[in-house]
Structures are given as C-alpha cells and as structure tokens.
Design an enzyme around this catalytic site. Structure first.
Site, PDB file in Angstrom:
ATOM      1  N   GLY A 131      -6.030  -4.254  -3.306  1.00 55.95           N
ATOM      2  CA  GLY A 131      -6.490  -5.629  -3.330  1.00 55.95           C
ATOM      3  C   GLY A 131      -6.175  -6.343  -2.029  1.00 55.95           C
ATOM      4  N   CYS A 132      -6.098  -7.660  -2.083  1.00 55.86           N
ATOM      5  CA  CYS A 132      -5.835  -8.445  -0.879  1.00 55.86           C
ATOM      6  C   CYS A 132      -4.599  -7.929  -0.153  1.00 55.86           C
ATOM      7  CB  CYS A 132      -5.630  -9.913  -1.259  1.00 55.86           C
ATOM      8  SG  CYS A 132      -5.171 -10.965   0.125  1.00 55.86           S
ATOM      9  N   PHE A 133      -4.754  -7.658   1.137  1.00 55.55           N
ATOM     10  CA  PHE A 133      -3.633  -7.057   1.873  1.00 55.55           C
ATOM     11  C   PHE A 133      -2.481  -8.007   2.131  1.00 55.55           C
ATOM     12  CE2 PHE A 133      -6.978  -7.146   5.549  1.00 55.55           C
ATOM     13  CZ  PHE A 133      -6.982  -8.533   5.600  1.00 55.55           C
ATOM     14  N   TRP A 134      -2.695  -9.317   1.939  1.00 52.43           N
ATOM     15  CA  TRP A 134      -1.586 -10.257   2.131  1.00 52.43           C
ATOM     16  C   TRP A 134      -0.392  -9.902   1.248  1.00 52.43           C
ATOM     17  CZ3 TRP A 134      -4.779 -15.418   1.424  1.00 52.43           C
ATOM     18  CH2 TRP A 134      -5.600 -15.615   2.563  1.00 52.43           C
TER      19      TRP A 134
END
Length: 239
Positions: free
Chosen positions: A62-65
C-alpha cells in the site's frame, strides 16, 4: 481548508485520500481507520544467518509512507527508501504510477544487517503490522494495482522463504481470509521523489498519517518490543 492545503504544497494524492483528510480535520478526535495488526508466528523457514555486509528486501504494502515509517523503527535496519517496483524506469514517477497502469507498486527498499535481522523477520513484520495481506489491490482508503501487496525477492533464497511463509500462514489460518500477496519477479527498484521520503516522521500531523500510519508504529512497538527502535533511521535526501 487552508490547513489541509498547506500541509503539503504541490503533493497530489488520490481523491479518496484527500477526502479522508478533510473528514479528519472536521472532527475533534479521530480513531484508527486502518487495519489492526495481527500477531503471527515467525517463519519456520528463513534465510541462513550471515555476518557479511548488508542485504536488501523490496516489499509493497500500500502507500509507501506508512510502510517506510514502520521499517525505519526496526532494529537492524540501516535504510528504508520509498519507491516503485514492478514496472519500467520510464514510468517510475509518482504522477504516472498514480494512474494505475504502469505495473508499478508503491514499494520500499529495506537495507538491513543480516547478523541482527533476518529476511523472515522482515516478512513477519510486513504481514503482521505494516499492511493487511488479505486486501487485493488496495490498502485502507487506497485502491488500485499500485497499492497491491507484493514481495519482490532479489534471489532464490528470498523467494523460497516468502513462498514457504505465505503457505505457513495460510495453513494456520493466521488471518480471516487468504493471503493475496503476490511474489513477483524483481526487475529493479526506483526511488520515489524526495518529498515522499521520511514522510511519516516529517509530517506526523498530516491527517492520512494520523489515521492510517501512526497506529502501525504503535503496534510495531507493542508486538515487536525487542525489535523496536524509538529513533527512526531516516533517509538522507538532497536539500
């Protein structure tokens, strides 16, 4: 809303992520809208212990953050880079990847010390805390193949460990649904733009981070207390 627009000037996330941020800002308090961590057994099959240099692992959840933020707090990790894997170099840019047709997944490249931390332990944290491996082509509010759950083994040993661990977890019914994580051929990793790096640490009040990602770090500390490092290993970026 002015506060929201100033949080990251020029950064465009998809409409679902922006909508979530507005909702959070309009409420006095927020609860964790992401996925709960799951306590799972360590892998029965793991890589051989090595004391030579460092190794790398490329994972997409998912979102790499949030994925970067989680692994930056793991002891034995030397560096974590947000980026793209699964596609070609010419499309490895945020605006193109966000269209969902490049083959890329938002990923992280983890450099770690194999004398302190094994590939199997990284996968245990990946499946347990960093994301939900039963969600197909999505994570939380984010939808599309660029948010898929995937592992990109860099050698045959990593591939064998990943395959065996997924089979182990599915056989044990560790989750409420089958694992959909894909094991894909590694054909390169491309770092994301500097404004994406260290995002969880540098923007701890950003609505998306508050709702979806800070709880993951707390769950890492709770479930992997002996692996947790209070001080994150931040990536050095160009000024």
């Amino acid at each position: 809303m002015k506060t929201f627009s100033l949080a990251l000037s020029g950064l465009r996330r998809n409409s679902l992520r922006l909508a979530l941020g507005v909702v959070v800002l309009q409420t006095a308090a927020c609860s964790f809208a992401g996925e709960d961590a799951v306590s799972i057994a360590p892998p029965q099959k793991d890589e051989r212990v090595s004391t030579a240099g460092t190794e790398k692992a490329v994972l997409a959840g998912g979102c790499f953050w949030g994925v970067q933020g989680v692994f930056q707090h793991v002891q034995g990790v030397r560096q974590v880079v947000s980026g793209y894997a699964g596609g070609s170099a010419d499309t490895a840019h945020y605006e193109r990847v966000s269209e969902g047709d490049t083959g890329h997944a938002e990923s992280v490249e983890i450099t770690y010390d194999p004398s302190q931390l094994s590939y199997g332990t990284l996968l245990q944290i990946f499946f347990s805390v960093a994301h939900n491996p039963t969600e197909l082509n999505r994570q939380g509010p984010d939808h599309g193949t660029q948010y898929r759950s995937a592992i990109f083994p860099e050698n045959a040993e990593q591939q064998a460990v990943a395959q065996a661990y997924i089979a182990q977890l599915d056989a044990a019914k560790a989750f409420g649904a089958p694992i959909v994580t894909q094991i894909e051929r590694y054909n390169g990793f491309y770092p994301a733009e500097d404004y994406h790096q260290n995002f969880l640490t540098t923007h701890p009040t950003y609505p998306y981070i508050v709702v979806n990602d800070l709880p993951k770090v707390s769950q890492l500390k709770q479930l992997f207390a002996t692996r947790y490092s209070e001080q994150p290993v931040l990536l050095q970026t160009a000024k």
